[in-house]
Structure formats: structure tokens, C-alpha cells
Design a protein around this motif. Structure first.
Motif, PDB file in Angstrom:
ATOM      1  N   VAL A   1       0.409  -0.875  -0.031  1.00  0.00           N
ATOM      2  CA  VAL A   1      -0.068   0.204  -0.395  1.00  0.00           C
ATOM      3  C   VAL A   1       0.788   1.118  -0.076  1.00  0.00           C
ATOM      4  O   VAL A   1       0.603   2.310  -0.711  1.00  0.00           O
ATOM      5  CB  VAL A   1      -0.753  -0.016   0.840  1.00  0.00           C
ATOM      6  CG1 VAL A   1      -1.793   1.279   1.157  1.00  0.00           C
ATOM      7  CG2 VAL A   1      -1.739  -1.113   1.018  1.00  0.00           C
ATOM      8  N   ARG A   2       1.604   1.397   0.852  1.00  0.00           N
ATOM      9  CA  ARG A   2       2.575   2.719   0.418  1.00  0.00           C
ATOM     10  C   ARG A   2       3.287   2.441  -1.057  1.00  0.00           C
ATOM     11  O   ARG A   2       3.346   3.910  -1.227  1.00  0.00           O
ATOM     12  CB  ARG A   2       4.449   1.830   1.712  1.00  0.00           C
ATOM     13  CG  ARG A   2       4.209   2.416   3.278  1.00  0.00           C
ATOM     14  CD  ARG A   2       5.035   1.645   3.832  1.00  0.00           C
ATOM     15  NE  ARG A   2       4.835   1.802   5.431  1.00  0.00           N
ATOM     16  CZ  ARG A   2       6.074   1.340   6.679  1.00  0.00           C
ATOM     17  NH1 ARG A   2       6.572   0.300   6.233  1.00  0.00           N
ATOM     18  NH2 ARG A   2       5.340   1.832   7.633  1.00  0.00           N
ATOM     19  N   LYS A   3       3.747   1.680  -2.091  1.00  0.00           N
ATOM     20  CA  LYS A   3       4.250   1.733  -2.816  1.00  0.00           C
ATOM     21  C   LYS A   3       2.901   2.254  -4.478  1.00  0.00           C
ATOM     22  O   LYS A   3       3.144   2.923  -4.847  1.00  0.00           O
ATOM     23  CB  LYS A   3       5.052   0.430  -3.314  1.00  0.00           C
ATOM     24  CG  LYS A   3       5.889   0.484  -2.897  1.00  0.00           C
ATOM     25  CD  LYS A   3       7.414  -0.842  -3.032  1.00  0.00           C
ATOM     26  CE  LYS A   3       8.391  -0.307  -1.898  1.00  0.00           C
ATOM     27  NZ  LYS A   3       9.881  -1.511  -3.447  1.00  0.00           N
ATOM     28  N   GLU A   4       1.813   1.765  -3.394  1.00  0.00           N
ATOM     29  CA  GLU A   4       1.186   2.213  -4.265  1.00  0.00           C
ATOM     30  C   GLU A   4       0.967   3.452  -4.255  1.00  0.00           C
ATOM     31  O   GLU A   4       0.368   4.012  -5.022  1.00  0.00           O
ATOM     32  CB  GLU A   4      -0.225   1.472  -3.716  1.00  0.00           C
ATOM     33  CG  GLU A   4      -0.295  -0.180  -4.853  1.00  0.00           C
ATOM     34  CD  GLU A   4      -0.828   0.002  -6.260  1.00  0.00           C
ATOM     35  OE1 GLU A   4      -2.039   0.267  -6.770  1.00  0.00           O
ATOM     36  OE2 GLU A   4      -0.027  -0.504  -6.881  1.00  0.00           O
ATOM     37  N   ALA A   5       0.608   4.465  -3.066  1.00  0.00           N
ATOM     38  CA  ALA A   5       0.952   5.429  -2.910  1.00  0.00           C
ATOM     39  C   ALA A   5       1.641   6.379  -3.429  1.00  0.00           C
ATOM     40  O   ALA A   5       1.940   7.076  -4.083  1.00  0.00           O
ATOM     41  CB  ALA A   5       0.431   5.751  -1.163  1.00  0.00           C
TER      42      ALA A   5
END
Length: 229
Positions: free
Chosen positions: A163-167
Motif C-alpha cells: 500500500v505504501r508503494k501504491e501511494a
């Protein structure tokens, strides 16, 4: 309402957004309606609509906190920087070019963030069933993989990094093809409450909401502020 100095973020159940009094003042554009009708499942359509309403609610509250309350409906548009089409790409508010917006929706949960600096938000639900090493190698760095494999709950740890990398994709700092080149192994993977951390010039705020069973990450150039719907 107190003045908000950083990007404003909200996360809520889709049905709560659709039933919220503030949502009634907004209408989707014709293009948004056409896009919503492409979903085959009604649940997916409602999640899409809820996310597009929530980002308007967040923008209105941010404008109100700055003393510039919206005088009419807030239009939301998208444009792809590569092909120029307006049915996908980064969302923006045509009437408020000074604001950056980001939104995300998953099964029954939506998130939105609005700020004067760069901001990206993503929300996901856990998907139990084991981790695929090929997937880890595609989206994570070597040190990240080692940390996740050593974590007491590897699936939860992987979800947080994903989710961090999607953000980061939302903020334009990486892509699906290059996300494995970003090393976030210095960021903490677990804590009793919300995690605030830094990577280079970016502020990270991420947390898991037990009531929604959803993990949310906000990445921004200024410290994010979370507010309830």
C-alpha cells in the motif's frame, strides 16, 4: 473548523459516504457517470461513486478551513499525461488548480486526500492465502523481502509495503514496473497505532483500521492530517 495546515485525509465505508448528508450536495460529471456504469458489479460501482464523492467532501472541508469555502459543486476531472485521454489518469479539480487530490477504493472502503502539495493515498483490504515469492521479487527490494519474511505476520507486513508503494505511484514517484527499485526497508512495519515516518522528502502516514479491516497509507510532501467523515 480549525485551519488544516497539511493535506487532509478521510477513510470511510463506502455506504457511509453514500448516505452522508454532505454527499447529497455533489453530483458526478457525465464522464464519471459513464465510467461508473462500466462496472459489472453493483458493489464496485458504488465504491467508485463513494470515492469520487468523498474526495469532493474532503476538498470542501479543506477549502472551508482555509477560508475559501466552495461556492458551488466541485468538479473532478482526470487526464492521462501520456495519451491525453480524460477517462483515466491523475484526478484534479479544474476550478482549484492549487490543490492536489488523490483517491482510492477497495471492497466497501474508500479513501481520499487533498492538499496544497503533492499527495497520494491508497487503501487495501487483507487477502490471506500466502505470499508468492515471484510477486515479492517484482515489487519489493531485497532488504524489504528479508524484513517481511522475518516478520511475525508476513502477509500483514507485505500489505503495508504494497500500500505504501501504491501511494507512491499515486504521487508519481514510481510505477508498477519500477516499484521494486524503491527501498522502504528503513520504515517501520508495525506499531500500536498510526505510523508516521519519513523517506527522503516525503511524509508517510499509515494505519490499519480494525473497524474497516483496511490498511491506508498517505504519502505527501507535508505532514498529513486525518479527519473523520
Amino acid at each position: 473548523m480549525a485551519r488544516v495546515t497539511g493535506p487532509l485525509v478521510m477513510v470511510a465505508a463506502s455506504e457511509d459516504v453514500l448516505a452522508h448528508p454532505e454527499a447529497a450536495r455533489y453530483r458526478l460529471t457525465e464522464l464519471e457517470h459513464r465510467r461508473s456504469e462500466r462496472f459489472r458489479r453493483e458493489e464496485d460501482r458504488r465504491n467508485f461513486v463513494a470515492a469520487h464523492l468523498l474526495v469532493r467532501i474532503v476538498a470542501a472541508r479543506l477549502l472551508d478551513s482555509a477560508g475559501g469555502a466552495a461556492t458551488g459543486p466541485l468538479a473532478l476531472a482526470q487526464r492521462c499525461p501520456d495519451c491525453g485521454l480524460t477517462d483515466h489518469g491523475k484526478p484534479y479539480l479544474p476550478d482549484h488548480p492549487g490543490l492536489e487530490v488523490s483517491l482510492s477504493h477497495t471492497r466497501g472502503v474508500v479513501a481520499a486526500a487533498v492538499g496544497t502539495g503533492r499527495v497520494g493515498v491508497d487503501v487495501e483490504l487483507p487477502q490471506r492465502g500466502g505470499l508468492d515469492l515471484a510477486v515479492l521479487q517484482r515489487v519489493l527490494s531485497g532488504p524489504e523481502i528479508a524484513l517481511i519474511q522475518a516478520h511475525p505476520d508476513p502477509e500483514e507486513a507485505f500489505l503495508r509495503q504494497w500500500v505504501r508503494k501504491e501511494a507512491l505511484i499515486k504521487i508519481g514517484r514510481t510505477t508498477l514496473d519500477t516499484m521494486g527499485e524503491i527501498d522502504l526497508s528503513a520504515l517501520p512495519l508495525s506499531a500500536p497505532g498510526p505510523l508516521r515516518s519519513r523517506h527522503l522528502d516525503l511524509h508517510f502516514l499509515d494505519w490499519t483500521d480494525p473497524a474497516l479491516d483496511a490498511t491506508t497509507v498517505v504519502v505527501a510532501t507535508e505532514p498529513p492530517v486525518v479527519e473523520a467523515l
